[in-house]
Design an enzyme around this catalytic site. Structure first.
Site, short mmCIF file in Angstrom:
data_model
loop_
_atom_site.label_atom_id
_atom_site.label_comp_id
_atom_site.label_asym_id
_atom_site.label_seq_id
_atom_site.Cartn_x
_atom_site.Cartn_y
_atom_site.Cartn_z
CB VAL A 85 -2.56 4.58 0.16
CG1 VAL A 85 -3.14 5.44 1.27
CG2 VAL A 85 -1.84 3.39 0.74
CG LEU B 78 -2.03 -1.08 1.18
CD1 LEU B 78 -2.96 -0.93 2.36
CD2 LEU B 78 -2.82 -1.04 -0.12
CG HIS B 79 2.84 2.20 -3.64
ND1 HIS B 79 2.51 3.05 -4.68
CD2 HIS B 79 2.70 0.94 -4.13
CE1 HIS B 79 2.20 2.33 -5.74
NE2 HIS B 79 2.31 1.05 -5.44
CB ALA B 80 1.63 7.40 -3.13
CG ASP C 242 1.84 -1.74 -7.48
OD1 ASP C 242 1.67 -0.52 -7.69
OD2 ASP C 242 1.90 -2.22 -6.34
#
Length: 90
Positions: A21, A16-18, A89
């Site tokens: 999120v 959970l990156h930018a 991703d």
């Protein structure tokens, strides 16, 4: 009404990156319900808070627990769970 919880495994290859999120927090906010997310047995944070969710440090394959309270909580958790179990991703 009682709170509803759901535990899901995060699918995004980079956790959970930018970007994921932002999608997740926006969706949580749009439900209009109080929703929290917690990693493992850690303290829950407001699911609509981008910084709060990023601070959890969730990686691919980690389990998180979502909790929602209110009318349509089940449906809200269904859609949020789907976001978390999709690899954003790929």
């Amino acid at each position: 009404m009682t709170a509803v919880s759901r535990t899901v495994r995060v699918a995004s290859a980079h956790g959970l990156h930018a970007r994921p999120v932002k999608l997740f927090a926006q969706a949580a906010k749009e439900t209009g319900l109080p929703i929290t997310i917690a990693k493992d047995s850690g303290a829950p944070v407001n699911a609509a808070s981008i910084l709060g969710v990023i601070a959890l440090g969730v990686e691919q394959g980690d389990y998180v627990t979502l909790t929602a309270d209110g009318e349509n909580a089940e449906a809200a958790l269904d859609s949020l769970s789907e976001l978390l179990t999709t690899d954003h991703d790929a």
